[in-house]
Design an enzyme around this catalytic site. Structure first.
Site, PDB file in Angstrom:
ATOM      1  N   GLN A  93     -10.530   8.308  16.428  1.00 24.23           N
ATOM      2  CA  GLN A  93     -11.614   7.391  16.085  1.00 24.23           C
ATOM      3  C   GLN A  93     -12.206   6.813  17.371  1.00 24.23           C
ATOM      4  O   GLN A  93     -11.485   6.225  18.184  1.00 24.23           O
ATOM      5  CB  GLN A  93     -11.126   6.259  15.182  1.00 24.23           C
ATOM      6  CG  GLN A  93     -12.280   5.439  14.611  1.00 24.23           C
ATOM      7  CD  GLN A  93     -11.817   4.258  13.793  1.00 24.23           C
ATOM      8  OE1 GLN A  93     -11.211   3.342  14.329  1.00 24.23           O
ATOM      9  NE2 GLN A  93     -12.111   4.257  12.498  1.00 24.23           N
ATOM     10  N   TYR A 148     -18.954  -4.087  13.007  1.00 23.23           N
ATOM     11  CA  TYR A 148     -18.719  -3.855  14.433  1.00 23.23           C
ATOM     12  C   TYR A 148     -20.049  -3.549  15.128  1.00 23.23           C
ATOM     13  O   TYR A 148     -21.107  -3.518  14.497  1.00 23.23           O
ATOM     14  CB  TYR A 148     -17.704  -2.731  14.623  1.00 23.23           C
ATOM     15  CG  TYR A 148     -16.288  -3.163  14.310  1.00 23.23           C
ATOM     16  CD1 TYR A 148     -15.565  -3.944  15.209  1.00 23.23           C
ATOM     17  CD2 TYR A 148     -15.678  -2.822  13.107  1.00 23.23           C
ATOM     18  CE1 TYR A 148     -14.276  -4.363  14.924  1.00 23.23           C
ATOM     19  CE2 TYR A 148     -14.391  -3.237  12.808  1.00 23.23           C
ATOM     20  CZ  TYR A 148     -13.692  -4.008  13.722  1.00 23.23           C
ATOM     21  OH  TYR A 148     -12.419  -4.429  13.431  1.00 23.23           O
ATOM     22  N   ARG A 171      -6.729   0.059  -1.095  1.00 27.86           N
ATOM     23  CA  ARG A 171      -5.549  -0.184  -1.925  1.00 27.86           C
ATOM     24  C   ARG A 171      -5.349   0.941  -2.944  1.00 27.86           C
ATOM     25  O   ARG A 171      -5.136   0.704  -4.131  1.00 27.86           O
ATOM     26  CB  ARG A 171      -5.625  -1.547  -2.614  1.00 27.86           C
ATOM     27  CG  ARG A 171      -5.907  -2.710  -1.675  1.00 27.86           C
ATOM     28  CD  ARG A 171      -5.607  -4.048  -2.325  1.00 27.86           C
ATOM     29  NE  ARG A 171      -4.172  -4.255  -2.428  1.00 27.86           N
ATOM     30  CZ  ARG A 171      -3.594  -5.013  -3.370  1.00 27.86           C
ATOM     31  NH1 ARG A 171      -4.340  -5.597  -4.294  1.00 27.86           N
ATOM     32  NH2 ARG A 171      -2.287  -5.166  -3.394  1.00 27.86           N
ATOM     33  N   GLY A 189      -3.936   3.320   3.978  1.00 29.88           N
ATOM     34  CA  GLY A 189      -3.709   2.577   5.208  1.00 29.88           C
ATOM     35  C   GLY A 189      -2.358   1.910   5.202  1.00 29.88           C
ATOM     36  O   GLY A 189      -1.344   2.475   5.599  1.00 29.88           O
ATOM     37  N   ARG A 190      -2.329   0.669   4.700  1.00 27.96           N
ATOM     38  CA  ARG A 190      -1.074  -0.095   4.732  1.00 27.96           C
ATOM     39  C   ARG A 190       0.028   0.570   3.909  1.00 27.96           C
ATOM     40  O   ARG A 190       1.212   0.377   4.193  1.00 27.96           O
ATOM     41  CB  ARG A 190      -1.340  -1.517   4.249  1.00 27.96           C
ATOM     42  CG  ARG A 190      -2.105  -2.362   5.263  1.00 27.96           C
ATOM     43  CD  ARG A 190      -2.636  -3.642   4.650  1.00 27.96           C
ATOM     44  NE  ARG A 190      -3.711  -3.380   3.715  1.00 27.96           N
ATOM     45  CZ  ARG A 190      -4.142  -4.242   2.802  1.00 27.96           C
ATOM     46  NH1 ARG A 190      -3.565  -5.419   2.691  1.00 27.96           N
ATOM     47  NH2 ARG A 190      -5.141  -3.931   2.005  1.00 27.96           N
ATOM     48  N   CYS A 246       4.958  -4.054  10.000  1.00 24.34           N
ATOM     49  CA  CYS A 246       4.778  -4.171   8.552  1.00 24.34           C
ATOM     50  C   CYS A 246       5.813  -5.133   7.993  1.00 24.34           C
ATOM     51  O   CYS A 246       6.987  -5.089   8.378  1.00 24.34           O
ATOM     52  CB  CYS A 246       4.922  -2.793   7.896  1.00 24.34           C
ATOM     53  SG  CYS A 246       4.909  -2.835   6.090  1.00 24.34           S
ATOM     54  N   GLU A 280      25.130 -12.255  -6.529  1.00 25.50           N
ATOM     55  CA  GLU A 280      23.989 -13.115  -6.846  1.00 25.50           C
ATOM     56  C   GLU A 280      24.391 -14.060  -7.981  1.00 25.50           C
ATOM     57  O   GLU A 280      24.891 -13.616  -9.019  1.00 25.50           O
ATOM     58  CB  GLU A 280      22.788 -12.271  -7.253  1.00 25.50           C
ATOM     59  CG  GLU A 280      21.643 -13.012  -7.922  1.00 25.50           C
ATOM     60  CD  GLU A 280      21.097 -14.164  -7.091  1.00 25.50           C
ATOM     61  OE1 GLU A 280      20.824 -15.232  -7.673  1.00 25.50           O
ATOM     62  OE2 GLU A 280      20.963 -14.007  -5.859  1.00 25.50           O
TER      63      GLU A 280
END
Length: 669
Positions: free
Chosen positions: A110, A183, A320, A342-343, A385, A435
């Site tokens: 990019q 941008y 998403r 992406g994420r 992350c 727990e």
């Protein structure tokens, strides 16, 4: 086993003449803090991309790499720069492309023209620039310097030089950054920001001169068969300077609207672009360009469907789309030609292979928090992350088998405890997790209750799946005592007993109308029609939105001068979208104000200037933070040699801190 349900995702596709093995791309994301001082790719960057290639990704689109660092000078190492040290760039990038290609993955570099008005002054060594003399986004008191015609022409030349460097380094194509997100290149194409009188300003066709000259210069220099894709926002969602428009909100678009984008796309396709990597948004509406948890999955699809109606070249879309069923459906419906994740590839580099082999339940989900990725950039720390601490440091932070298997007791089933148990089990240890409640998850259980926080629930389901497959012994409804620990005599004890809601010392705090955020979300208490929330942090604001969406009349009381300002910063796009949603849903708030007393009728308030007032309320919700529960740890600290305290039980913070501490301690056992 190949999953027939996702056949479209795994079909090959061509961009120009370059064939890609499947229709899954890694969306471009900035490798914040990972570039070398001379603007090249560090070993961490190489490892980061190679891991996604190993995971089956068809196309990797890299982080933005500037084509020039003289006209708009960034500080050394802030972002990669292809032309700063070309020989070293080719050497490091060449190693990257060689390794990525070994897995059958294609990779595009990019190329960025610059940031313009959205460049943070703290990152610059020169005055901010822009198409025209307009305010800097981050500091509106600074007026950007208008670029000269010669400087723009130089950037076009540098773009062609950078493309040639990309060819020499072995990249399969380039993506131009960016007629998107506001941008520098995008600013030239948007009338709001471009007031020029030369060939780069004026009507739409003239404002497109800059991106048109770029693609033509690249094709002239390296050949017409070398793919050039454009990062492209279909709608800016600019309601005003530094103000975005929400989904479903009726407002006048001051940036690029859909009709102008479609007209521009046809012109740009004709100029030679081989594809569009399409999305929406701008810095002014950053929660579109970087959709947080409050945005719907697939938020760009209605827009890309329109784009596909007017262009013939491939359209790549993110937004998403890491839920496999949704990604496949977008291809089937013709809303995209290729899916960019992406994420979702930060959280799980092996997303592609897991979908292909029918292991979607093993995909670690993104929770839309931005704390570990872009949020770390605001803290001056490298990309990573929240739910995958190894992201951005894949080799040095990998999980290896321990030389000796140990008996590990983890006390507390929140995300810190579950992560410590998971990692310790991967290391080969025998792990037991205790727990005291009837379910795993800690405070994330209540956090996942609102519809817009469903991804938190997906994370908890992932942990349950992983712990089950790793054969971690899970003991629910069992509160651990010091005597029990001594009786079991484990080799290692990890205390992750979490935290309890903080209760302020206010008259009337024990009245029936008072509840905590936790109890309210878990349904232990019901809210009346008029609700006062004490505390304007993230938990208080998200609870306010949840209640307002149910039709409640909600007011937040915050002692500081603004909401979500205490503690760990809430990433910018998340905070701005939540604030805008609170306004849209009628939530009111009073800042620099404290609650003096809870009364039968509501609350008594006092302002910073000592002005008293009353506010009626049927329900008062406490959202003033949490207190660490260290009782068990303190009882064991002088008796157990290998004892660790992690997560909220050490210091209440956020999910990132809990998971990262669990990973670190589990990896160290």
């Amino acid at each position: 086993m190949f999953m027939a349900a996702y056949t479209r995702l795994f079909e090959p596709i061509k961009i120009g003449k370059v064939e890609i093995k499947n229709k899954i791309a890694m969306a471009p994301m900035g490798v914040l803090g990972l570039a070398t001082q001379d603007g090249c790719f560090s070993k961490r960057v190489v490892d980061y991309y190679v891991e996604r290639a190993k995971g089956g990704t068809g196309l990797i689109i890299t982080s933005v790499t500037k084509v020039d660092n003289e006209i708009e000078r960034f500080k050394a190492g802030a972002v990669p720069v292809a032309t700063a040290n070309p020989l070293h760039f080719i050497a490091t990038a060449g190693e990257l492309t060689e390794r990525v290609h070994a897995y059958g993955t294609k990779i595009f570099l990019q190329l960025g023209m610059g940031f313009g008005r959205v460049a943070a002054p703290i990152l610059l060594e020169s005055h901010p620039v822009a198409p025209s003399a307009i305010p800097n986004f981050w500091d509106p008191s600074i007026t950007c310097r208008e670029l000269t015609t010669a400087e723009v022409e130089t950037l076009v030349q540098r773009a062609s030089e950078a493309a040639e460097i990309a060819v020499e380094a072995g990249f399969d194509g380039v993506e131009i950054h960016a007629m998107h997100e506001g941008y520098l290149l995008d600013q030239f194409t948007i009338a709001l920001f471009n007031r020029r009188g030369d060939k780069y300003g004026g009507a739409l066709e003239d404002r497109l001169t800059f991106p048109i000259e770029i693609v033509r210069a690249i094709k002239d220099r390296v050949g017409k068969d070398f793919p050039v894709v454009l990062r492209f926002s279909i709608k800016n969602y600019i309601k005003d300077w530094r103000q975005g428009g929400l989904p479903g909100e009726n407002f006048q678009e001051k940036g690029r609207d859909v009709e102008e984008a479609l007209a521009a796309a046809k012109i740009l396709e004709g100029a030679g672009y081989d594809g569009f990597d399409a999305d929406a948004g701008s810095y002014d509406a950053w929660y579109w360009a970087h959709p947080p948890v409050y945005q719907k999955h697939g938020c760009y699809l209605p827009l890309t469907q329109r784009l596909k109606e007017v262009v013939k070249v491939p359209v790549i879309v993110a937004g998403r789309l890491e839920i496999p069923e949704l990604a496949e459906e977008a291809l089937v419906k013709g809303q995209a030609d290729m899916i960019a994740i992406g994420r979702g590839l930060l959280t799980d580099p092996y997303w592609v292979n897991k979908v292909m082999t029918g292991r979607s339940k093993n995909i670690r989900p993104c929770i839309g928090c931005h704390d570990g990725c872009l949020g770390r950039g605001f803290l001056g720390r490298p990309l990573s992350c929240t739910v995958n601490p190894a992201c951005g440091r894949e080799e040095e932070y990998a999980i290896d088998r321990a030389p000796e298997a140990k008996q590990v007791m983890v006390i507390g089933g929140g995300v810190a405890g579950m992560e410590a148990a998971r990692v310790a089990a991967l290391r080969g240890h025998r792990v037991s997790l205790y727990e005291k409640s009837d379910r795993l998850g800690g405070h994330v259980v209540e956090a996942a209750v609102p519809d817009f926080k469903a991804d938190d629930g997906r994370l908890l389901e992932w942990y349950k799946t992983e712990l089950g497959e790793l054969q971690v012994e899970i003991h629910l409804n069992q509160e651990v005592t010091p005597e029990f620990v001594e009786e079991k005599n484990p080799d290692v004890v990890v205390v992750a007993t979490g935290s309890t809601p903080a209760i302020p010392d206010i008259p009337g705090i024990n009245k029936e109308k008072v509840t905590t955020v936790s109890d309210l979300l878990l349904g232990k208490k019901q809210a009346g029609g008029r609700v006062v929330i004490i505390g304007g942090g993230l938990a208080g604001c998200e609870t306010a939105l949840w209640l307002a969406q149910q039709g409640k009349d909600v007011t937040i009381i915050e002692i500081l001068d603004d909401l979500m300002r205490a503690g760990i910063p809430v990433p910018y796009m998340n905070r701005m979208m939540l604030l805008d949603l609170l306004k849209m849903n009628g939530v009111k708030w009073l800042t620099e104000t404290s609650v003096l007393e809870v009364t039968d009728d509501g609350v008594t308030l006092i302002s910073k200037t000592y002005q008293r007032s009353t506010l009626p309320a049927d329900t008062v919700v406490l959202a003033v933070g949490f207190a660490a529960d260290q009782r068990l740890y303190n009882a064991l600290r002088d008796k157990i040699p290998n004892l660790y305290l992690i997560g909220d039980s050490r210091v209440p913070r956020n999910i990132l801190a809990a998971i990262w501490e669990g990973y670190e301690v589990g990896r160290g056992i």
